[in-house]
Design a protein around this motif. Sequence first.
Motif, PDB file in Angstrom:
ATOM      1  N   ILE A  52      71.631  13.603  28.505  1.00  0.00           N
ATOM      2  CA  ILE A  52      72.960  13.159  27.827  1.00  0.00           C
ATOM      3  C   ILE A  52      72.827  11.529  27.550  1.00  0.00           C
ATOM      4  O   ILE A  52      72.376  10.682  28.296  1.00  0.00           O
ATOM      5  N   VAL A  53      73.348  10.843  26.395  1.00  0.00           N
ATOM      6  CA  VAL A  53      73.117   9.778  26.060  1.00  0.00           C
ATOM      7  C   VAL A  53      74.852   9.338  25.495  1.00  0.00           C
ATOM      8  O   VAL A  53      75.018  10.014  24.507  1.00  0.00           O
ATOM      9  N   GLY A  54      75.145   8.367  26.022  1.00  0.00           N
ATOM     10  CA  GLY A  54      76.629   8.127  25.677  1.00  0.00           C
ATOM     11  C   GLY A  54      77.497   9.490  25.856  1.00  0.00           C
ATOM     12  O   GLY A  54      77.409   9.956  26.783  1.00  0.00           O
ATOM     13  N   ASP A  55      78.455   9.695  25.041  1.00  0.00           N
ATOM     14  CA  ASP A  55      79.274  10.658  25.029  1.00  0.00           C
ATOM     15  C   ASP A  55      78.687  12.022  24.296  1.00  0.00           C
ATOM     16  O   ASP A  55      79.444  13.080  24.085  1.00  0.00           O
ATOM     17  N   ARG A  56      77.352  12.092  23.981  1.00  0.00           N
ATOM     18  CA  ARG A  56      76.694  13.346  23.160  1.00  0.00           C
ATOM     19  C   ARG A  56      75.600  13.695  24.179  1.00  0.00           C
ATOM     20  O   ARG A  56      75.133  12.941  24.844  1.00  0.00           O
ATOM     21  N   ILE A  57      75.419  15.191  23.821  1.00  0.00           N
ATOM     22  CA  ILE A  57      74.352  15.655  24.396  1.00  0.00           C
ATOM     23  C   ILE A  57      73.081  15.209  23.472  1.00  0.00           C
ATOM     24  O   ILE A  57      73.018  15.559  22.313  1.00  0.00           O
ATOM     25  N   ASP A  58      71.954  14.787  24.108  1.00  0.00           N
ATOM     26  CA  ASP A  58      70.922  14.099  23.259  1.00  0.00           C
ATOM     27  C   ASP A  58      69.761  15.125  23.268  1.00  0.00           C
ATOM     28  O   ASP A  58      68.878  15.060  22.085  1.00  0.00           O
ATOM     29  N   SER A  59      69.553  15.839  24.252  1.00  0.00           N
ATOM     30  CA  SER A  59      68.403  16.669  24.211  1.00  0.00           C
ATOM     31  C   SER A  59      68.774  17.983  24.982  1.00  0.00           C
ATOM     32  O   SER A  59      69.192  17.739  26.211  1.00  0.00           O
ATOM     33  N   MET A  60      68.366  19.151  24.489  1.00  0.00           N
ATOM     34  CA  MET A  60      68.417  20.454  25.349  1.00  0.00           C
ATOM     35  C   MET A  60      67.183  20.776  25.692  1.00  0.00           C
ATOM     36  O   MET A  60      67.178  21.790  26.048  1.00  0.00           O
TER      37      MET A  60
END
Length: 522
Positions: A52-60
């Motif tokens: 997670i980066v910031g308020d988003r999922i960055d990598s699954m």
Amino acid sequence: MLRVQVLSISVALLFLGACGSTAKSDHFDILIVNGLVYDGSVTPARTIDIGIVGDRIDSMDASADASADLLIDASGLIVVPGFIDPHTHAEDDLFEVPGNTNLNYLTQGVTTVFIGNDGRSIPGGPQNLELMKSQGIGTNVGFYAGHGTIREAVMGLENRAPTDDELDRMREMVRDEMRAGALGLSTGLFYTPGSFSDTAEVIELAKVAAAFGGVYDSHMRDESSYNIGILGSVRELIEIGEKADVPVHAAHLKALGRDVWGQSGDIIALVDAARERGVEVTADQYPWRASGTRFAAALIPAWVRADSTESMFGRLDNPDLHDQIREQMESNLWRRGGAESLLVTGESEWRGMTLADIAEKMNTNPVDAAIEVVRGGNPGIASFNMSPPDINAIAIQDWVMTGSDGSTGHPRKYATFPKAYRDFVTDSSLMSMEQFVHRSSALAADSFSLCDRGYLLDGRKADVAIIDLEKYRPVADFDNPTRLSTGVAHLIVNGVPAIRDGKPTGELPGEVIDRQNLECNQ
Ligand SMILES: [Zn+2]
């Protein structure tokens, strides 16, 4: 149908954007490792690491070697999209401290609640959204424009159709709320003043929500056999969907009362046929045999309740109406299963007693006892009026999602999601874990066009629940309706932990959802 196509194109663009522009990070704000991940779709769970980066999922598919400010070891735990509850009454809590933490929902794994259901707009109107934003909220909040509130503002509690001018004013008020970001229009056609509106009026107002890409959500006119019946109500819902060209949603779908037990099959057939014709119909459900309402709404006929509380008492005291009202209340009581099946749960000297207990104590019949209790403040009640086969038949439909209808005094406000998990997944195998997660998160995001939530996917908002299934259980019951559920080990809302190691962090990371301005919708 067009709406759906536009949506799927924009979702596709979002993925392209996410894949095209971000190289794989090796440092995350939060890294969740070793968890069994259910991504919200019904594809089988898998063990992957989520960055997670910031308020988003960055990598699954984060590398376990990556570094992170916060590393969460989810070994032995499941990782799911934060649950979305499409029907709550959390507006009673969210405007005040400390109710704004929405702890009773956080501890169920819920990261987004809808308010303004049943036709009641949020208190103070859309301008009050600012208060929630400035005070902070624990979960995300989506809100409806409430038909009942709007109708009352324009026409009071009058039992008649609106004039053209009044209808225009109501349209304008729906428009204002849609512009402020409402999800759509909600109605409570069982309640006053919603019950005074005909289908044509509702269609006209639902068209306004439709013009903004919104939905129509309804506590239907009759969940039982009071007037048009549950089947008539489902037909009305579908007609509104067809004529207003709007996705329609049945709140807390049920067959209420012994007259209509066994009609779940007919309800399902009506919805399935409509969906085959292309009408978008969905519903939510809470897993209890008891609904929650108030004595007056459960027992006193709508025409007696019309206009105002004073007029209701005037009619109740009118000797010319005495027999007629009591006869109708008798049959309402029969319909709901008799005096033993109504339990006072709201603030009242009668709290914890059934109507049968109260009548005995008052040394009178249940109907007159109920009238006395209504005079003394009309407390909330639990009404045991559903049959398990109907609950189960509705639960397994792929258009039915988990929804609490959380109201004070009923344990559903504190325990709906873990109870649904226990009832439907572990105790009965009615559905798979994947299906339970889907109906509690992604299905709501799809149905209400929350294109940035509901799934664990690259680019989506980081609303994530990390749950210890061994401990995930409801604790609240009718004797103790405010006990928090257990088992949510960590809960992340918009990239911020609201629960860590089973304890609330006190953070207030929730957002007020502005349905008109979701980036993924642009
Ligand atoms: Zn309702």
